[in-house]
Design a protein around this motif. Structure first.
Motif, PDB file in Angstrom:
ATOM      1  N   GLY A   9       0.673  -1.113  -0.001  1.00 18.87           N
ATOM      2  CA  GLY A   9       0.039  -0.032  -0.001  1.00 18.87           C
ATOM      3  C   GLY A   9       0.759   1.280  -0.028  1.00 18.87           C
ATOM      4  O   GLY A   9       0.289   2.101   0.210  1.00 18.87           O
ATOM      5  N   GLU A  10       2.226   1.060  -0.054  1.00 18.53           N
ATOM      6  CA  GLU A  10       3.098   2.197  -0.180  1.00 18.53           C
ATOM      7  C   GLU A  10       3.819   2.520  -1.421  1.00 18.53           C
ATOM      8  O   GLU A  10       4.173   1.570  -1.953  1.00 18.53           O
ATOM      9  N   ALA A  11       4.083   3.703  -1.673  1.00 17.43           N
ATOM     10  CA  ALA A  11       4.721   3.764  -2.854  1.00 17.43           C
ATOM     11  C   ALA A  11       6.209   3.562  -2.782  1.00 17.43           C
ATOM     12  O   ALA A  11       6.769   3.229  -1.524  1.00 17.43           O
ATOM     13  N   THR A  12       7.034   3.104  -3.773  1.00 23.51           N
ATOM     14  CA  THR A  12       8.249   2.607  -3.877  1.00 23.51           C
ATOM     15  C   THR A  12       9.514   3.732  -3.401  1.00 23.51           C
ATOM     16  O   THR A  12       9.111   4.642  -4.324  1.00 23.51           O
ATOM     17  N   VAL A  13      10.153   3.556  -2.551  1.00 20.83           N
ATOM     18  CA  VAL A  13      11.147   4.670  -2.324  1.00 20.83           C
ATOM     19  C   VAL A  13      12.598   4.217  -2.325  1.00 20.83           C
ATOM     20  O   VAL A  13      12.951   3.286  -1.833  1.00 20.83           O
ATOM     21  N   SER A  14      13.352   4.983  -3.412  1.00 17.51           N
ATOM     22  CA  SER A  14      14.842   4.610  -3.628  1.00 17.51           C
ATOM     23  C   SER A  14      15.433   5.172  -2.426  1.00 17.51           C
ATOM     24  O   SER A  14      15.208   6.455  -1.951  1.00 17.51           O
ATOM     25  N   PRO A  15      16.466   4.630  -1.721  1.00 18.05           N
ATOM     26  CA  PRO A  15      17.263   5.162  -1.002  1.00 18.05           C
ATOM     27  C   PRO A  15      18.249   6.416  -1.529  1.00 18.05           C
ATOM     28  O   PRO A  15      18.580   6.239  -2.523  1.00 18.05           O
ATOM     29  N   GLU A  16      18.348   7.666  -0.730  1.00 22.55           N
ATOM     30  CA  GLU A  16      19.046   8.738  -1.239  1.00 22.55           C
ATOM     31  C   GLU A  16      20.620   8.526  -0.831  1.00 22.55           C
ATOM     32  O   GLU A  16      21.351   8.833  -1.636  1.00 22.55           O
ATOM     33  N   TYR A  17      20.989   7.681   0.126  1.00 21.06           N
ATOM     34  CA  TYR A  17      22.363   7.156   0.517  1.00 21.06           C
ATOM     35  C   TYR A  17      22.514   5.894   0.466  1.00 21.06           C
ATOM     36  O   TYR A  17      21.840   4.878   0.730  1.00 21.06           O
ATOM     37  N   LEU A  18      23.558   5.515  -0.323  1.00 25.20           N
ATOM     38  CA  LEU A  18      24.025   4.090  -0.748  1.00 25.20           C
ATOM     39  C   LEU A  18      25.165   3.533   0.171  1.00 25.20           C
ATOM     40  O   LEU A  18      26.007   4.276   0.228  1.00 25.20           O
ATOM     41  N   THR A  19      25.071   2.223   0.313  1.00 25.06           N
ATOM     42  CA  THR A  19      26.523   1.589   0.897  1.00 25.06           C
ATOM     43  C   THR A  19      27.355   1.398  -0.106  1.00 25.06           C
ATOM     44  O   THR A  19      26.989   1.126  -1.242  1.00 25.06           O
TER      45      THR A  19
END
Length: 70
Positions: A9-19
Motif C-alpha cells: 500500500g506504499e509507494a516505492t522509495v529509492s534510498p538517497e544514501y547508498l552503501t
C-alpha cells in the motif's frame, strides 16, 4: 537498481544514501575496488557517517554518466 523499499500500500522509495555494496551493484566495481579508490582519492565522492561510508545516489549516477565515451 532494485534496492527500493516499500510496504504493502506504499509507494516505492529509492534510498538517497547508498552503501558501498549498493554502489558495487550499480557500478560493476567490487566493494574492495571502491575501498581502493577511496584510499587513492579517486572514484565517486563519498562521506562518512561515523565509521560507515555512504554515497549519495545522485553523485553515483553523475559519476557513472561522467565516464560516457561518445
Amino acid at each position: 537498481m532494485s534496492t527500493s523499499v516499500s510496504s504493502p500500500g506504499e509507494a516505492t522509495v529509492s534510498p538517497e544514501y547508498l552503501t558501498p555494496y549498493q554502489v558495487a551493484q550499480m557500478s560493476g566495481f567490487t566493494p574492495k575496488a571502491l575501498e581502493t579508490m577511496r584510499a587513492l582519492r579517486k572514484g565517486p565522492p563519498y562521506f562518512k557517517v561515523g565509521r560507515r561510508v555512504r554515497y549519495r545516489a545522485s553523485d553515483i549516477r553523475a559519476w557513472i554518466e561522467g565516464g560516457l565515451v561518445a
